[in-house]
Design a protein around this motif. Structure first.
Motif, PDB file in Angstrom:
ATOM      1  N   GLY A  30       0.999  -1.094  -0.273  1.00 41.65           N
ATOM      2  CA  GLY A  30       0.250  -0.066   0.560  1.00 41.65           C
ATOM      3  C   GLY A  30       0.626   1.193   0.286  1.00 41.65           C
ATOM      4  N   GLN A  31       0.098   2.851   0.267  1.00 42.75           N
ATOM      5  CA  GLN A  31       0.552   3.655   0.741  1.00 42.75           C
ATOM      6  C   GLN A  31       0.566   3.607   1.599  1.00 42.75           C
ATOM      7  OE1 GLN A  31       0.016   6.746  -2.864  1.00 42.75           O
ATOM      8  NE2 GLN A  31      -2.212   5.689  -3.415  1.00 42.75           N
ATOM      9  N   VAL A  32       1.090   5.147   1.966  1.00 42.84           N
ATOM     10  CA  VAL A  32       1.011   6.221   2.806  1.00 42.84           C
ATOM     11  C   VAL A  32      -0.130   7.006   2.685  1.00 42.84           C
ATOM     12  CG1 VAL A  32       1.079   7.196   5.561  1.00 42.84           C
ATOM     13  CG2 VAL A  32       2.593   5.237   4.418  1.00 42.84           C
ATOM     14  N   ILE A  33      -0.849   7.822   3.008  1.00 42.43           N
ATOM     15  CA  ILE A  33      -1.563   9.210   2.158  1.00 42.43           C
ATOM     16  C   ILE A  33      -1.986   9.732   4.109  1.00 42.43           C
ATOM     17  CG2 ILE A  33      -3.054   8.153   0.538  1.00 42.43           C
ATOM     18  CD1 ILE A  33      -5.385   8.727   2.381  1.00 42.43           C
ATOM     19  N   ILE A  34      -2.044  11.366   4.233  1.00 38.71           N
ATOM     20  CA  ILE A  34      -2.092  12.576   5.184  1.00 38.71           C
ATOM     21  C   ILE A  34      -3.435  12.470   5.281  1.00 38.71           C
ATOM     22  CG2 ILE A  34      -1.256  14.005   6.504  1.00 38.71           C
ATOM     23  CD1 ILE A  34       0.499  11.529   6.368  1.00 38.71           C
ATOM     24  N   GLU A  35      -4.158  12.545   6.019  1.00 37.28           N
ATOM     25  CA  GLU A  35      -5.859  12.991   6.610  1.00 37.28           C
ATOM     26  C   GLU A  35      -5.920  13.697   7.176  1.00 37.28           C
ATOM     27  OE1 GLU A  35      -8.479   9.569   7.143  1.00 37.28           O
ATOM     28  OE2 GLU A  35      -8.872   9.158   4.872  1.00 37.28           O
ATOM     29  N   SER A  45      -2.000   9.815   9.431  1.00 34.83           N
ATOM     30  CA  SER A  45      -1.444   8.956   8.126  1.00 34.83           C
ATOM     31  C   SER A  45      -2.332   7.915   8.213  1.00 34.83           C
ATOM     32  CB  SER A  45       0.508   8.222   8.801  1.00 34.83           C
ATOM     33  OG  SER A  45       0.881   9.322   8.544  1.00 34.83           O
ATOM     34  N   LYS A  46      -2.670   7.134   7.445  1.00 35.58           N
ATOM     35  CA  LYS A  46      -3.204   6.018   6.894  1.00 35.58           C
ATOM     36  C   LYS A  46      -3.145   5.727   5.809  1.00 35.58           C
ATOM     37  CE  LYS A  46      -7.852   5.340   5.762  1.00 35.58           C
ATOM     38  NZ  LYS A  46      -9.493   5.922   5.465  1.00 35.58           N
ATOM     39  N   PHE A 112      22.206  -3.840  -9.039  1.00 37.50           N
ATOM     40  CA  PHE A 112      23.779  -4.679  -9.738  1.00 37.50           C
ATOM     41  C   PHE A 112      24.921  -3.985 -10.442  1.00 37.50           C
ATOM     42  CE2 PHE A 112      19.779  -7.300 -10.378  1.00 37.50           C
ATOM     43  CZ  PHE A 112      20.158  -8.162 -10.226  1.00 37.50           C
ATOM     44  N   ILE A 113      25.877  -3.686  -9.574  1.00 41.76           N
ATOM     45  CA  ILE A 113      27.115  -3.252  -9.712  1.00 41.76           C
ATOM     46  C   ILE A 113      28.365  -4.989  -9.774  1.00 41.76           C
ATOM     47  CG2 ILE A 113      26.725  -1.938  -8.120  1.00 41.76           C
ATOM     48  CD1 ILE A 113      28.683  -2.853  -6.200  1.00 41.76           C
ATOM     49  N   ASN A 114      30.168  -3.823 -10.277  1.00 50.14           N
ATOM     50  CA  ASN A 114      30.789  -5.119 -10.728  1.00 50.14           C
ATOM     51  C   ASN A 114      30.726  -5.866 -10.007  1.00 50.14           C
ATOM     52  OD1 ASN A 114      32.664  -5.713 -12.266  1.00 50.14           O
ATOM     53  ND2 ASN A 114      34.098  -4.217 -11.969  1.00 50.14           N
ATOM     54  N   GLY A 115      30.264  -7.277  -9.358  1.00 51.60           N
ATOM     55  CA  GLY A 115      31.011  -7.904  -8.353  1.00 51.60           C
ATOM     56  C   GLY A 115      29.944  -8.337  -8.328  1.00 51.60           C
ATOM     57  N   GLY A 116      28.687  -7.405  -8.406  1.00 48.41           N
ATOM     58  CA  GLY A 116      28.022  -8.220  -6.829  1.00 48.41           C
ATOM     59  C   GLY A 116      26.132  -7.308  -6.774  1.00 48.41           C
ATOM     60  N   LEU A 117      25.874  -7.943  -5.948  1.00 49.18           N
ATOM     61  CA  LEU A 117      24.969  -6.846  -6.013  1.00 49.18           C
ATOM     62  C   LEU A 117      24.091  -6.104  -4.670  1.00 49.18           C
ATOM     63  CD1 LEU A 117      21.211  -6.922  -6.737  1.00 49.18           C
ATOM     64  CD2 LEU A 117      20.903  -9.090  -5.540  1.00 49.18           C
ATOM     65  N   LEU A 118      23.427  -4.640  -4.290  1.00 48.68           N
ATOM     66  CA  LEU A 118      23.263  -3.920  -3.830  1.00 48.68           C
ATOM     67  C   LEU A 118      22.118  -3.885  -3.253  1.00 48.68           C
ATOM     68  CD1 LEU A 118      26.292  -1.492  -3.569  1.00 48.68           C
ATOM     69  CD2 LEU A 118      26.310  -3.659  -2.259  1.00 48.68           C
ATOM     70  N   LEU A 119      21.624  -4.219  -2.209  1.00 43.15           N
ATOM     71  CA  LEU A 119      19.872  -4.587  -2.525  1.00 43.15           C
ATOM     72  C   LEU A 119      18.940  -3.668  -1.493  1.00 43.15           C
ATOM     73  CD1 LEU A 119      17.818  -6.414  -3.488  1.00 43.15           C
ATOM     74  CD2 LEU A 119      17.811  -7.853  -1.732  1.00 43.15           C
ATOM     75  N   ASN A 120      18.638  -2.689  -1.779  1.00 39.40           N
ATOM     76  CA  ASN A 120      18.372  -1.848  -0.391  1.00 39.40           C
ATOM     77  C   ASN A 120      16.493  -1.486  -0.415  1.00 39.40           C
ATOM     78  OD1 ASN A 120      17.138   0.919  -0.348  1.00 39.40           O
ATOM     79  ND2 ASN A 120      19.484   1.392   0.139  1.00 39.40           N
ATOM     80  N   PHE A 121      17.030  -1.642   0.623  1.00 36.27           N
ATOM     81  CA  PHE A 121      15.126  -1.845   1.558  1.00 36.27           C
ATOM     82  C   PHE A 121      14.901  -0.670   1.484  1.00 36.27           C
ATOM     83  CE2 PHE A 121      16.799  -5.509   2.164  1.00 36.27           C
ATOM     84  CZ  PHE A 121      16.344  -6.665   1.292  1.00 36.27           C
ATOM     85  N   ALA A 122      13.403   0.050   1.666  1.00 38.31           N
ATOM     86  CA  ALA A 122      12.955   1.325   1.862  1.00 38.31           C
ATOM     87  C   ALA A 122      11.631   1.288   3.051  1.00 38.31           C
ATOM     88  CB  ALA A 122      12.867   2.717   1.416  1.00 38.31           C
ATOM     89  N   GLY A 123      11.627   1.376   3.952  1.00 36.02           N
ATOM     90  CA  GLY A 123      10.282   1.781   4.713  1.00 36.02           C
ATOM     91  C   GLY A 123       9.410   3.003   5.486  1.00 36.02           C
ATOM     92  N   GLU A 124       8.167   3.352   4.535  1.00 38.84           N
ATOM     93  CA  GLU A 124       8.114   4.504   5.571  1.00 38.84           C
ATOM     94  C   GLU A 124       7.415   4.653   7.013  1.00 38.84           C
ATOM     95  OE1 GLU A 124       5.545   7.881   5.601  1.00 38.84           O
ATOM     96  OE2 GLU A 124       4.826   6.004   6.579  1.00 38.84           O
TER      97      GLU A 124
END
Length: 276
Positions: A30-35, A45-46, A112-124
């Motif tokens: 989902g997504q966060v909205i401001i009411e 926040s909802k 995907f970078i030279n020689g590997g993978l950088l996995l990034n996670f973002a949470g609201e």
């Protein structure tokens, strides 16, 4: 830069990691909205629906010479100075305001970078703190390995949050003296402010050896303000380090603040274990 948040429909047993995660925890897609803001009311926040799955962004940076290789990052022990957030992350993090539109609850970016993978996670941040994001990453890992979620994970991961912690009645509750000992009066013999400094602000990381932390804790624990205070049963290393950082930053900030300025220190505490 490809937005891969739209996946073909498959049987649940064949779903990929993000799809499987979103089926079991649909609010993560989902997504966060401001009411209430437009009407002049309190901001609320909802979470509302956004996509069928949490969004995935994939970047192929294998031939980008501005991005270090995995081998170079590993040899340097992955310092943040070599990890460009403008390239490797989908959003600006704290302390920048998270006012994206839409504001996804959970985002993944695969670099995907030279020689590997950088996995990034973002949470609201209004939906989860760092501990919560760690739990979501754990659940995502299980989903990618096609491991079943436990009953407890499904129960706690989808429970209503609005009544987990009963709040005080703000019209009748009055704080007692329990925290009075935490308010420290200014010391007349405090060191003079460093008035002639104009420090340059930088984003820096400090590494404290365990031997230094042990020594710091020993010095703090032997001070009369702690050893003679019956309301402090014990002092943790985290307590002492937090106080040390607070004192250090306050001392530097004193160069640009009036002597009467009040400094307030707040520390996040994880109370999950105390509240089941």
């Amino acid at each position: 830069h490809r937005d891969l948040h739209s996946f073909p429909t498959r049987r649940s047993s064949d779903l990929k990691g993000l799809e499987r995660l979103s089926v079991s925890f649909p609010w993560l897609a989902g997504q966060v909205i401001i009411e209430g803001e437009a009407e002049g009311n309190n901001r609320l926040s909802k979470i509302i629906p956004l996509d069928k799955t949490s969004r995935l962004i994939v970047k192929d940076l294998t031939h980008d010479t501005a991005v270090p290789s995995m081998d170079a990052l590993r040899k340097a022990n992955f310092p943040f100075s070599m990890l460009d957030g403008e390239v490797l992350t989908p959003l600006h993090g704290l302390p920048t305001n998270y006012e994206e539109d839409p504001a996804p609850v959970f985002l993944v970016q695969a670099n995907f970078i030279n020689g590997g993978l950088l996995l990034n996670f973002a949470g609201e941040h209004s939906t989860m703190d760092g501990h919560g994001l760690g739990q979501v990453i754990h659940l995502f890992s299980k989903a990618c390995h096609n491991e079943p979620f436990t009953h407890e994970e499904l129960l706690q991961g989808n429970r209503a949050r609005n009544n987990v912690i009963p709040l005080f009645d703000q019209t009748t509750y009055k704080p007692g003296p329990e925290l009075d000992y935490l308010v420290i009066k200014p010391n007349a013999t405090s060191p003079p402010a460093l008035r002639n400094l104009n420090p340059k602000c930088v984003w820096a990381y400090f590494h404290f050896p365990s031997s230094s932390l042990s020594k710091l804790k020993s010095i703090a624990s032997s001070s009369s303000s702690i050893s003679e205070n019956p309301t402090v049963p014990y002092t943790t290393t985290n307590d002492v380090l937090s106080a040390f950082i607070w004192q250090s930053t306050s001392r530097i900030r004193s160069s640009r603040l009036p002597p009467q300025t009040t400094s307030t220190f707040a520390r996040a505490v994880d109370v999950r274990s105390c509240l089941s």
